[in-house]
Design an enzyme around this catalytic site. Structure first.
Site, PDB file in Angstrom:
ATOM      1  N   ASP A 106     -13.479  18.582  25.766  1.00 38.00           N
ATOM      2  CA  ASP A 106     -12.948  17.318  26.230  1.00 38.00           C
ATOM      3  C   ASP A 106     -13.340  17.198  27.705  1.00 38.00           C
ATOM      4  OD1 ASP A 106      -9.693  15.648  26.043  1.00 38.00           O
ATOM      5  OD2 ASP A 106     -11.695  14.940  26.532  1.00 38.00           O
ATOM      6  N   GLY A 123      -6.768   7.326  23.684  1.00 39.55           N
ATOM      7  CA  GLY A 123      -5.631   6.458  24.002  1.00 39.55           C
ATOM      8  C   GLY A 123      -4.568   6.414  22.926  1.00 39.55           C
ATOM      9  N   ASP A 152      -8.357  16.970  16.485  1.00 40.24           N
ATOM     10  CA  ASP A 152      -7.954  18.183  17.215  1.00 40.24           C
ATOM     11  C   ASP A 152      -6.506  18.019  17.648  1.00 40.24           C
ATOM     12  OD1 ASP A 152      -8.482  16.442  19.791  1.00 40.24           O
ATOM     13  OD2 ASP A 152      -7.465  18.295  20.448  1.00 40.24           O
ATOM     14  N   CYS A 210       0.683  30.215   0.288  1.00 39.57           N
ATOM     15  CA  CYS A 210      -0.399  30.386   1.248  1.00 39.57           C
ATOM     16  C   CYS A 210      -1.122  31.712   1.034  1.00 39.57           C
ATOM     17  CB  CYS A 210       0.183  30.340   2.668  1.00 39.57           C
ATOM     18  SG  CYS A 210      -1.070  30.535   3.954  1.00 39.57           S
ATOM     19  N   CYS A 254      -3.047  33.175   3.344  1.00 39.97           N
ATOM     20  CA  CYS A 254      -3.559  33.677   4.624  1.00 39.97           C
ATOM     21  C   CYS A 254      -3.119  35.111   4.896  1.00 39.97           C
ATOM     22  CB  CYS A 254      -3.111  32.755   5.771  1.00 39.97           C
ATOM     23  SG  CYS A 254      -1.502  33.130   6.478  1.00 39.97           S
ATOM     24  N   CYS A 283       0.665  35.586   5.388  1.00 37.55           N
ATOM     25  CA  CYS A 283       1.484  35.431   4.178  1.00 37.55           C
ATOM     26  C   CYS A 283       1.209  36.522   3.145  1.00 37.55           C
ATOM     27  CB  CYS A 283       1.266  34.053   3.584  1.00 37.55           C
ATOM     28  SG  CYS A 283       1.829  32.766   4.697  1.00 37.55           S
ATOM     29  N   HIS A 303      -1.140  31.728  10.765  1.00 38.28           N
ATOM     30  CA  HIS A 303      -0.720  30.954   9.584  1.00 38.28           C
ATOM     31  C   HIS A 303      -0.862  29.447   9.819  1.00 38.28           C
ATOM     32  CE1 HIS A 303       1.494  29.292   6.230  1.00 38.28           C
ATOM     33  NE2 HIS A 303       2.130  28.573   7.140  1.00 38.28           N
TER      34      HIS A 303
HETATM   35  C1  LIG Z   1       1.686  13.730  21.985  1.00 34.44           C
HETATM   36  O1  LIG Z   1       1.236  15.103  22.104  1.00 34.44           O
HETATM   37  C2  LIG Z   1       0.741  15.386  23.389  1.00 34.44           C
HETATM   38  O2  LIG Z   1      -0.449  14.650  23.596  1.00 34.44           O
HETATM   39  C3  LIG Z   1      -1.587  15.469  23.331  1.00 34.44           C
HETATM   40  C4  LIG Z   1      -2.237  14.980  22.084  1.00 34.44           C
HETATM   41  N1  LIG Z   1      -2.636  13.605  22.248  1.00 34.44           N
HETATM   42  C5  LIG Z   1      -3.803  13.281  22.832  1.00 34.44           C
HETATM   43  N2  LIG Z   1      -4.193  12.012  22.994  1.00 34.44           N
HETATM   44  C6  LIG Z   1      -5.373  12.060  23.656  1.00 34.44           C
HETATM   45  C7  LIG Z   1      -6.184  11.037  24.153  1.00 34.44           C
HETATM   46  C8  LIG Z   1      -7.341  11.380  24.877  1.00 34.44           C
HETATM   47  C9  LIG Z   1      -8.180  10.373  25.498  1.00 34.44           C
HETATM   48  O3  LIG Z   1      -7.919   9.159  25.387  1.00 34.44           O
HETATM   49  N3  LIG Z   1      -9.239  10.781  26.219  1.00 34.44           N
HETATM   50  C10 LIG Z   1      -9.555  12.104  26.358  1.00 34.44           C
HETATM   51  N4  LIG Z   1     -10.648  12.440  27.088  1.00 34.44           N
HETATM   52  N5  LIG Z   1      -8.832  13.082  25.778  1.00 34.44           N
HETATM   53  C11 LIG Z   1      -7.698  12.748  25.059  1.00 34.44           C
HETATM   54  C12 LIG Z   1      -6.891  13.770  24.534  1.00 34.44           C
HETATM   55  C13 LIG Z   1      -5.714  13.422  23.847  1.00 34.44           C
HETATM   56  N6  LIG Z   1      -4.706  14.177  23.302  1.00 34.44           N
HETATM   57  C14 LIG Z   1      -1.121  16.872  23.151  1.00 34.44           C
HETATM   58  O4  LIG Z   1      -1.817  17.676  24.068  1.00 34.44           O
HETATM   59  C15 LIG Z   1       0.342  16.828  23.482  1.00 34.44           C
HETATM   60  O5  LIG Z   1       0.575  17.263  24.786  1.00 34.44           O
HETATM   61 ZN   LIG Z   2       0.016  31.674   5.576  1.00 31.65          ZN
END
Ligand SMILES: CO[C@@H]1O[C@H](CNc2nc3cc4c(=O)[nH]c(N)nc4cc3[nH]2)[C@@H](O)[C@H]1O
Ligand SMILES: [Zn+2]
Length: 378
Positions: free
Chosen positions: A98, A222, A272, A310, A312, A315, A341
């Protein structure tokens, strides 16, 4: 015409007749990724408590790492000297990084957004730092991932229409600058990140701006920023159809079982999230019948597996009573067992999703899964 070699290629295998979800493969310099796929997060060049061998054992095809964190520590030049991230962390399969946009806004304080880039203070030692689109590209060039993300602003939620519009237009200008400063397009694929908040018209504007620049893949940013899930799903309904069908689509930050299934149904290929590894560290696990908090006293004398369904390593070899004991005793091995797990659970879920797409029955699979897992998973 000379075939311009780009770093990755998306291969569409088939579309599920029942749901419209798609089965595909992303061919990268470090191997093939079967999609839809879940990518374990290894923010600081390690998927916390897991070894690369264990990640291969559970058949993770690709893992994530992070520009912001590695820029701050140990510094991207160290990783470059080590021969890049693959060498540094002994992982020879695909890596995606990222770009740091999200982390600058979510981790550091005192940040100032300017056209040039973002000024911020390190969350580690308060040092005044600056990341521009060009800097984010230089860092990712040094880290050497197969897929890198354009430097963007993930607009906060909620945010008003005017702010989100200005923000997405700057993200578009930053994406252009990333493209211009991309040093190795032949062995690193640069994905653009669609913004636009929770506004349909702005999602359409951001998608149109970015797809006109022809990136090898597109992320939907976003989202998963605290909005209600049905709002996220309808932003997907608006955005995914605007993305080219011959390129990978990556929904950032999404990793709960229900969102992975619903996102796949809507045509997303890559996901992710830190969720499985983060909740594992406080003893919360995902099982086929829903979330199980292992510290709960009712598991003290439960000598069965975490999840009877599971296959894994955790488990097959350890009991709920033993794992509960380790977590209560603050034993690191307990965290390893719950992390192993949870990651296996999501990777297995995506294998089941891909098989359901192959068999044209993803909606049936979803209904059966939710009937057992419970409808809402946060
Ligand atoms: C709601 O849970 C929290 O939020 C994070 C997951 N939600 C999330 N939305 C994202 C949006 C973007 C983006 O618009 N641009 C770039 N470059 N990277 C992103 C990474 C992102 N991750 C978890 O880490 C947790 O802390
Ligand atoms: Zn498992």
């Amino acid at each position: 015409m000379e075939e311009c070699t780009v770093a990755i290629k998306y291969e569409l295998i088939k579309v599920c007749k029942q749901s419209g979800a798609r089965l595909g493969r992303v061919h990268t310099p470090h191997g093939v990724i079967d999609t839809p796929t879940f990518m374990p997060v290894g923010t600081q060049a390690t998927v916390k408590t897991m070894s690369p061998e264990e990640l291969k054992q559970m058949d993770a095809h690709i893992i994530l790492s992070n520009t912001y964190h590695l820029f701050l520590r140990p510094g991207h030049e160290i990783v470059r000297q080590a021969g890049g991230l693959h060498k540094f962390m002994n992982w020879d399969r695909p890596i995606l990084t990222d770009s740091g946009g999200f982390q600058v806004f979510s981790l550091s304080n005192m940040r100032k957004i300017k056209e040039e880039g973002v000024e911020f203070r390190s969350h580690l030692n308060g040092d005044k730092l600056f990341i521009s689109p060009e800097k984010a590209m230089e860092i990712q060039n040094a880290l050497g991932p197969d897929i890198m993300m354009a430097f963007d602003e993930c607009a906060p939620y909620p945010a008003d229409h005017k702010y989100v519009k200005q923000s997405l237009e700057r993200t578009t200008r930053w994406a252009e600058r990333c493209l211009k400063s991309h040093a190795r397009p032949h062995d690193q694929a640069l994905f653009a990140i669609v913004q636009g908040g929770m506004y349909e018209d702005l999602r359409k504007q951001s998608a149109a701006d970015l797809t006109s620049m022809d990136f090898p893949g597109y992320a939907i940013g976003g989202l998963s920023v605290g909005e209600p899930k049905d709002l996220m799903f309808n932003m997907l309904d608006v955005t995914v159809p605007l993305l080219p069908s011959n390129k990978p689509r990556y929904l950032m930050g999404v990793g709960s079982p229900d969102a992975l299934i619903e996102g796949s149904i809507r045509g997303v290929d890559m996901f992710d999230c830190v969720l499985p590894t983060r909740i594992a560290r406080n003893g919360t696990t995902m099982t086929s019948s829903g979330r199980l908090v292992i510290k709960n006293a009712k598991f003290t004398e439960d000598f069965g597996p975490l999840d009877p369904e599971c296959s894994c390593y955790t488990c097959q070899n350890y009991s709920r009573a033993y794992i509960r004991h380790l977590i209560k005793a603050d034993e690191t091995f307990g965290l390893r067992l719950t992390t192993y797990h949870n990651l296996h659970f999501l990777l297995q879920l995506m294998r089941d999703v891909r098989q359901a797409i192959m068999d044209d029955r993803l909606l049936d699979f979803r209904d059966a899964f939710f009937a057992k897992y419970g409808l809402f998973d946060n």
